[in-house]
Scaffold this active site. Structure first.
Site, PDB file in Angstrom:
ATOM      1  CE  LYS A  60       9.953   4.837  52.482  1.00 12.01           C
ATOM      2  NZ  LYS A  60      11.243   5.010  51.769  1.00 12.01           N
ATOM      3  CB  SER A 135      12.646   8.263  53.396  1.00 14.54           C
ATOM      4  OG  SER A 135      12.671   7.308  52.340  1.00 14.54           O
ATOM      5  CB  SER A 159      15.237   5.651  51.544  1.00 16.20           C
ATOM      6  OG  SER A 159      15.312   7.043  51.557  1.00 16.20           O
TER       7      SER A 159
HETATM    8  N1  GLN Z   1      17.908  10.702  51.609  1.00 13.78           N
HETATM    9  C1  GLN Z   1      17.692  10.709  50.202  1.00 13.78           C
HETATM   10  C2  GLN Z   1      16.727  11.811  49.848  1.00 13.78           C
HETATM   11  O1  GLN Z   1      16.337  12.499  50.714  1.00 13.78           O
HETATM   12  C3  GLN Z   1      17.233   9.386  49.722  1.00 13.78           C
HETATM   13  C4  GLN Z   1      15.775   9.203  49.762  1.00 13.78           C
HETATM   14  C5  GLN Z   1      15.323   7.855  49.304  1.00 13.78           C
HETATM   15  O2  GLN Z   1      16.123   6.955  49.023  1.00 13.78           O
HETATM   16  N2  GLN Z   1      14.023   7.725  49.206  1.00 13.78           N
HETATM   17  O3  GLN Z   1      16.369  12.000  48.732  1.00 13.78           O
END
Ligand code: GLN
Length: 461
Positions: A60, A135, A159
């Site tokens: 990532k 994400s 994410s």
């Molecule tokens: N969807 C969550 C957020 O927007 C989790 C993000 C993540 O795990 N990086 O914060």
């Protein structure tokens, strides 16, 4: 799309694997946009031996790989080059693996659909009208498209597990500290963990055993000897029967889609059939998980992102004086969602508000940890859906933060309490969209969770 696993690539020559990877990339990448950058494979230098010899993987775009760009899906770091590699990347390279490229993501890992990337929109490999989740949406797509057998993502509030669920894959967030965070660009440091997306729990377990270690540069990291020394999962010793799984008795007060409720009930029936003991639970503070997560994670994010000031890292917009330079750089460098969270995080920690929001949330977090610890003295695992809905369409939720944030209701709990959790891709809707189920264990019980899930995947499927 032909999915690949580590075993099927083992012992194949590098050139053969490289041409398969390039072939898959040219077939799909243009349409699906899994990557922000694909590295030049002629320049790959890698170890000639090791447990992952010649195995490709993706990272990532918030994980550092020395001498390669790392942008976090943001304009503010567009031209930033890493000057060291993440601990876990080093470990994988030492075992002969190589990095194919950096995958697309929501800017600074803020989001659940990968639509917040400053660069491009990634499409779901199963149906291109849908988001791949986020994400780590690019990471999931890189595995779902069959480009790599495994991908490194990051999981601050879901994410890794949620995109795995949306793309029909396995996704793993380990116990806080099982993987060093050195070389992971911080979002909310007390929640962040690197995680793995793959086609099987067996591959996740193998990669985990390589990535685990006590890193002197991350004091929250620890060595798990059993995991570290594991060659592969030994199925003979695993007994599903004696295990106790806590399940939600109803979703009455929760906005969970009927399709997810049905899949959950199916999983309960499947577990009953194989004599796993089920007990009804109500997960402590479930209704507070979203407000708590979005107060604490934005507070930490606002502080972590203060370093992008036009001086130390990345973009700088030249202006007459320091204050103008700082303001303008951040104004053009950060996207809408990032600015929103910096404002929120600053608000909840401001004098006059911090007692009401930040400190209260910290207290609830401590209580939650205690209550889940107590719950785990009565059950081995907790079963929850990964997400309250199946994958949604591109554009469907992006304009409504409240709806989008609610997608994380089940995934933020393990990050709040520091527990390991896995998404298992077992069910799908009648239209063929995947619905992942999530198993959570108590902190440092990763080995049990991996074993139980690996066996379960073989038994239920
Ligand atoms: N969807 C969550 C957020 O927007 C989790 C993000 C993540 O795990 N990086 O914060």
């Amino acid at each position: 799309m032909k999915k690949i696993d580590i075993n099927s690539l083992m012992n194949k020559p590098f050139d053969t694997i490289r041409s398969t990877v390039s072939g898959t990339i040219s077939k799909y990448e243009k349409k699906y946009n899994a990557f922000i950058e694909i590295f030049d494979m002629d320049k790959v230098t890698k170890k000639k031996s090791g447990r992952l010899k010649n195995i490709p993987f993706s990272i990532k775009d918030n994980i550092l790989f020395k001498d390669h760009k790392v942008s976090c899906g943001s304009n503010i770091l567009e031209n930033y080059t890493a000057n060291y590699s993440a601990y876990v990347v080093e470990k994988l390279l030492e075992e002969g693996a190589y990095v194919v490229g950096r995958t697309n993501m929501d800017e600074f890992a803020m989001g659940s659909s990968t639509e917040n990337s400053a660069y491009k929109i990634t499409r779901n490999p199963i149906n291109s009208d849908y988001v791949p989740g986020g994400s780590s949406g690019g990471a999931a797509a890189s595995v779902g498209l069959g480009i790599v057998p495994f991908a490194l993502g990051t999981d601050t509030g879901g994410s890794v597990r949620q995109p795995a669920s949306f793309c029909g894959l396995c996704g793993y967030k380990p116990t806080y500290g099982l993987f060093s965070r050195r070389g992971l660009v911080a979002l909310a440091s007390s929640f962040d963990q690197i995680g793995i997306i793959a086609n099987s729990i067996d591959d996740i377990a193998l990669v985990t055993s390589i990535m685990n270690g006590k890193d002197p540069y991350d004091l929250s990291s620890y060595l798990d000897r059993e995991i570290n020394e594991m060659e592969h999962i030994n199925y003979r010793g695993i007994n599903l029967k004696g295990k106790i799984v806590g399940v939600l008795n109803n979703f009455d007060d929760l906005p969970v889609s009927q399709k997810v409720r049905d899949a959950y009930q199916k999983m309960i029936n499947d577990l009953e059939k194989i004599n796993v003991t089920l007990v009804n639970i109500s997960p402590p503070f479930l209704e507070y998980s979203i407000p708590l997560y979005y107060i604490l994670s934005t507070a930490e994010a606002a502080s972590n992102l203060a370093r992008y000031d036009g001086i130390k890292y990345g973009l700088r917009r030249e202006e007459k004086n320091y204050q103008k330079m700082l303001t303008k750089t951040r104004e053009i460098g950060f996207g809408k969602e990032v600015k929103k969270r910096i404002l929120l995080g600053t608000y909840v920690t401001a004098a006059g508000y911090k007692d009401e929001y930040y400190k209260k949330a910290l207290k609830i977090r401590a209580l939650m940890k205690k209550n889940y610890e107590a719950l785990f003295s009565t059950v081995d695992f907790i079963l929850l859906p990964t997400a309250p809905t199946p994958p949604f369409k591109i554009g469907e939720k992006i304009d409504d933060s409240v709806v989008m944030y609610y997608n994380d209701v089940f995934t933020v709990i393990p990050n709040i309490i520091g527990s390991p959790a896995l998404t298992l891709p077992i069910y799908e809707t009648s239209e063929g969209l995947p619905i992942g189920m999530q198993l959570i264990a108590s902190a440092k019980n990763d080995m049990d969770l991996l074993k139980f899930s690996a066996k379960l995947m073989r038994t239920i499927k």
